[in-house]
Design a protein around this motif. Structure first.
Motif, PDB file in Angstrom:
ATOM      1  N   THR A 119      -2.456   6.037  -5.917  1.00  0.00           N
ATOM      2  CA  THR A 119      -3.732   5.680  -5.539  1.00  0.00           C
ATOM      3  C   THR A 119      -4.451   6.881  -5.416  1.00  0.00           C
ATOM      4  O   THR A 119      -4.346   7.836  -4.758  1.00  0.00           O
ATOM      5  CB  THR A 119      -3.533   4.967  -3.861  1.00  0.00           C
ATOM      6  N   HIS A 126       0.790  -1.108   0.044  1.00  0.00           N
ATOM      7  CA  HIS A 126       0.020  -0.020  -0.087  1.00  0.00           C
ATOM      8  C   HIS A 126       0.760   1.241  -0.085  1.00  0.00           C
ATOM      9  O   HIS A 126       0.622   2.164  -0.709  1.00  0.00           O
ATOM     10  CB  HIS A 126      -0.778   0.027   1.285  1.00  0.00           C
ATOM     11  N   THR A 185      -9.627   4.827  -7.734  1.00  0.00           N
ATOM     12  CA  THR A 185      -9.147   3.276  -7.962  1.00  0.00           C
ATOM     13  C   THR A 185     -10.020   2.272  -7.120  1.00  0.00           C
ATOM     14  O   THR A 185     -10.389   2.658  -5.937  1.00  0.00           O
ATOM     15  CB  THR A 185      -7.720   3.301  -6.990  1.00  0.00           C
ATOM     16  N   MET A 195       2.116   1.971  -3.447  1.00  0.00           N
ATOM     17  CA  MET A 195       1.355   2.478  -4.378  1.00  0.00           C
ATOM     18  C   MET A 195       0.487   3.502  -4.090  1.00  0.00           C
ATOM     19  O   MET A 195      -0.262   4.137  -4.577  1.00  0.00           O
ATOM     20  CB  MET A 195       0.379   1.500  -4.640  1.00  0.00           C
ATOM     21  N   VAL A 205      -9.030  -3.711  -6.750  1.00  0.00           N
ATOM     22  CA  VAL A 205      -7.583  -3.388  -7.201  1.00  0.00           C
ATOM     23  C   VAL A 205      -6.688  -2.829  -6.093  1.00  0.00           C
ATOM     24  O   VAL A 205      -5.426  -3.488  -6.000  1.00  0.00           O
ATOM     25  CB  VAL A 205      -7.683  -2.130  -8.366  1.00  0.00           C
ATOM     26  N   VAL A 206      -7.250  -1.980  -4.926  1.00  0.00           N
ATOM     27  CA  VAL A 206      -6.043  -1.619  -4.038  1.00  0.00           C
ATOM     28  C   VAL A 206      -5.898  -2.819  -3.053  1.00  0.00           C
ATOM     29  O   VAL A 206      -4.513  -3.208  -2.830  1.00  0.00           O
ATOM     30  CB  VAL A 206      -6.805  -0.434  -3.158  1.00  0.00           C
ATOM     31  N   CYS A 241      -5.988  -9.855  -9.617  1.00  0.00           N
ATOM     32  CA  CYS A 241      -4.652  -9.291  -9.868  1.00  0.00           C
ATOM     33  C   CYS A 241      -3.929 -10.486 -10.350  1.00  0.00           C
ATOM     34  O   CYS A 241      -3.040 -10.079 -11.184  1.00  0.00           O
ATOM     35  CB  CYS A 241      -4.420  -8.434  -8.839  1.00  0.00           C
ATOM     36  N   TYR A 254      -3.080  -0.785 -12.436  1.00  0.00           N
ATOM     37  CA  TYR A 254      -3.638   0.146 -11.198  1.00  0.00           C
ATOM     38  C   TYR A 254      -3.130   1.580 -11.530  1.00  0.00           C
ATOM     39  O   TYR A 254      -4.172   2.387 -11.081  1.00  0.00           O
ATOM     40  CB  TYR A 254      -2.467  -0.388 -10.229  1.00  0.00           C
ATOM     41  N   GLU A 255      -1.839   2.030 -12.028  1.00  0.00           N
ATOM     42  CA  GLU A 255      -2.097   3.459 -12.416  1.00  0.00           C
ATOM     43  C   GLU A 255      -2.838   4.156 -13.168  1.00  0.00           C
ATOM     44  O   GLU A 255      -3.126   5.326 -13.078  1.00  0.00           O
ATOM     45  CB  GLU A 255      -0.379   3.612 -12.811  1.00  0.00           C
ATOM     46  N   PHE A 261      -3.899  -6.084  -5.266  1.00  0.00           N
ATOM     47  CA  PHE A 261      -2.696  -5.734  -5.535  1.00  0.00           C
ATOM     48  C   PHE A 261      -1.823  -6.221  -4.490  1.00  0.00           C
ATOM     49  O   PHE A 261      -0.738  -6.701  -4.302  1.00  0.00           O
ATOM     50  CB  PHE A 261      -2.358  -4.315  -6.052  1.00  0.00           C
TER      51      PHE A 261
END
Length: 642
Positions: free
Chosen positions: A529, A522, A533, A525, A537-538, A589, A605-606, A541
């Motif tokens: 984030t 976390h 998002t 990312m 996904v959060v 994921c 993700y981005e 991942f």
């Protein structure tokens, strides 16, 4: 875990759910009735209605007295006296019957036989008894004028001396009325309000009760206190405060300037001295601006200072942050409002700091400081509390109620309780950072601050609304910005802090290792984030990174999923309602990484920084629609279940 939305609560690990910030407490806006209940209105000869008082207040009698006939101005009678005319002036009272202060303050001027009678002998005018040595001849009865009296006033059941006024608590206002540029103070008219019935009716020689000491001061101070409370909580410029000695009756009035350019400057000076005290490690300088009448608060302040000077700060500042006074009033503890008699306020303070060798930019954390006006100056009186506090308030490592110690490596700073070694935790943290760097080698500092103290309140602060879930959460990743997210419209990401649940620190090593790696993912990312998002996904991942080195068979996956039905990717509202969605997100994921490559998973993700819809991101990054993505996910889960 980091929050997708900058202003949302921190994201927890695979056994947690986000804690939503609850609504604000607002103090009660109703001023204390006890203060106004003792204020006597000004007494004028024509203010007390004659009709109401003659109907309710009985005349004083001697033991053998015969009731007087129902006349407009009944005379006083003795056991052997012949009834006097209706308008006879009663015999004088002795000096012992009426205390001197009352005679001076409430009895109208004495009239002599040469004094011209009032035109129509207004029955609302009280008749003054003559001096003891000179009885007055009876006055000629006059016809009463035709008056329309107001509503009858209810007199007290007995004419006993009023008890001294007692101080009362002031509940906090919830919605202060808008403050006007000028104030108009109106006291209740005679015969109205809580003080009605104190004045005797015309013509009756009633023994007046002794006047409470400084009752007029009570009236002034009570009114000023109520008005100043509204001024202070409503953001007014200046206010007069009623001050008390030892919590008793008011002892005076102090004019307290609460404007930003005056009171704000005083607060700024306190915060500057606070910063200097930490840098110079001077406890005396730190405590000089703390109200030490509360022994428990003073003890916490000493511990906070001891913890602050142990932190490896490269930069530290306490800065006042402009916020609406009514918003800050929601965090004012009621006991502090009572203690300072409304001469108190909550100030939004940004604690701007940078950990040496760790933070690339300054991090802003909130402090809700309560300032009270005492001995002619503003002092730190306590901490704000309540629901809907900004993220991180009272949840920093230096807020721990016990002593802390620091263990660190090149990439990790761990704040632990002084009794804990922390070396094992430090080694696991280094392993977790290595695993995260294998998936995301750049794009973040690659360093992290961990808080793992035994004071459970530090961790529980992040779950103010859902305390029942605290036991289900092992750790949380809290995103911080260059300004406090709830106090700023412009938020630039600074870093992510990891906070451990102290009850989980004795968990098996493999479980702690998983938790650390999950939270560090976390943190890695955090810079990418955003509010769009998706939760799956959060969390998916972070689970992908934590489980990446493991080997899992179909039986284990079937057991973890249980009877979870895989149809569509869960929404943000649905995700935390079902803990097994963590497993579903992880498999989604992992499917993307195995099918399209790990770099595509990071790019997916981005992509939510630029786009808000799963379909748009999937088309741009993976070249498929959302429906196709969900079909591939369902097929992959079915295969993994075996």
């Amino acid at each position: 875990m980091t929050l997708p939305e900058p202003t949302a609560a921190p994201v927890a690990n695979d056994r947690d759910r986000t804690a939503e910030v609850p609504p604000p407490l607002t103090p009660d806006a109703t001023p204390a009735p006890a203060l106004t209940a003792e204020v006597a209105p000004p007494h004028t000869p024509d203010a007390t209605p004659a009709t109401a008082l003659t109907a309710e207040v009985p005349p004083p009698r001697t033991a053998d007295a015969t009731p007087a006939p129902a006349a407009e101005v009944p005379p006083r009678r003795t056991p052997d006296a012949t009834p006097a005319p209706a308008a006879e002036v009663p015999p004088p009272l002795t000096p012992d019957a009426i205390p001197a202060p009352v005679l001076a303050a409430e009895v109208p001027p004495r009239r002599t036989p040469d004094t011209a009678p009032a035109p129509a002998a207004d029955p609302s005018e009280a008749v003054e008894p003559a001096a003891p040595s000179q009885p007055q001849p009876p006055a000629q009865p006059q016809p009463a004028p035709s008056l329309q009296p107001p509503a009858p006033v209810q007199p007290p059941s007995s004419l006993q001396p009023l008890a001294p006024p007692q101080p009362s608590a002031h509940p906090q206002p919830s919605s202060p009325a808008p403050v006007q540029s000028s104030w108009s103070l109106q006291l209740p008219a005679p015969g109205q309000g809580a003080v009605a019935g104190r004045y005797p009716g015309p013509g009756w020689a009633v023994v007046l009760p002794p006047q409470p000491r400084r009752s007029y001061v009570w009236g002034i101070l009570s009114a000023l206190l109520v008005l100043s409370m509204l001024v202070a909580l409503g953001g007014g410029a200046a206010a007069a405060w009623a001050l008390r000695d030892g919590g008793g009756a008011p002892s005076g009035v102090a004019w307290v300037d609460v404007r930003d350019e005056a009171g704000g400057k005083a607060v700024d000076a306190v915060l500057e001295r606070r910063t200097a005290a930490v840098k110079s490690k001077s406890l005396d300088a730190w405590m000089a601006d703390v109200d030490q009448s509360d022994a428990a608060f003073a003890k916490r302040q000493r511990q906070e200072f001891a913890n602050l000077i142990r932190m490896p700060f490269a930069e530290l500042r306490f800065e006042r942050t402009a916020q609406p006074a009514t918003k800050m009033a929601a965090y004012l503890p009621e006991e502090l409002f009572r203690r300072y008699h409304a001469a108190v306020k909550v100030v939004a303070v940004t604690v701007r700091h940078r950990i040496d060798g760790l933070d690339g930019r300054a991090v802003a954390t909130p402090w809700l400081a309560v300032f009270g006006f005492a001995a002619g100056r503003w002092v730190i009186a306590g901490d704000g509390n309540g629901k809907d506090m900004p993220t991180g308030a009272r949840g920093q490592p230096w807020d721990s109620s016990g002593a802390i110690s620091i263990v660190r490596s090149d990439r990790v700073v761990a704040v632990v309780s002084k009794t804990d070694g922390g070396q094992a935790l430090l080694q696991m943290a280094e392993t977790g950072l290595r695993r995260v760097a294998e998936v995301r080698p750049g794009g973040w500092d690659g360093k992290v601050l961990i808080t793992a103290v035994t004071d459970k309140q530090i961790f529980d602060t992040y779950f103010a609304e859902s305390q029942d879930r605290v036991g289900q959460v092992a750790a949380i990743a809290v995103p911080y910005y260059e300004s406090v997210a709830e106090w700023s419209s412009r938020k630039a990401y600074a870093t992510t802090r990891v906070v451990f649940n102290p009850t989980e620190l004795n968990a098996p090593t493999a479980e702690l290792q998983h938790d650390l790696t999950h939270e560090f993912a976390h943190a890695a990312m955090g810079p990418v984030t955003g509010p769009y998002t998706p939760r799956w996904v959060v969390e998916g991942f972070a689970e992908y990174v934590a489980y990446r080195d493991g080997k899992y068979n179909s039986a284990g996956i079937r057991a973890a999923l249980g009877g979870l039905e895989i149809k569509t990717l869960p929404s943000n509202e649905q995700f935390y309602a079902e803990p097994r969605n963590y497993i579903g997100g992880w498999l989604a994921c992992r499917m993307i990484a195995e099918t399209y490559g790990q770099d595509k998973l990071v790019a997916f993700y981005e992509g939510f920084l630029r786009m808000s819809e799963v379909d748009s991101v999937a088309r741009e990054v993976l070249g498929i629609s959302r429906d196709q993505l969900e079909q591939q996910w369902r097929d992959y889960v079915a295969k993994q279940r075996g």
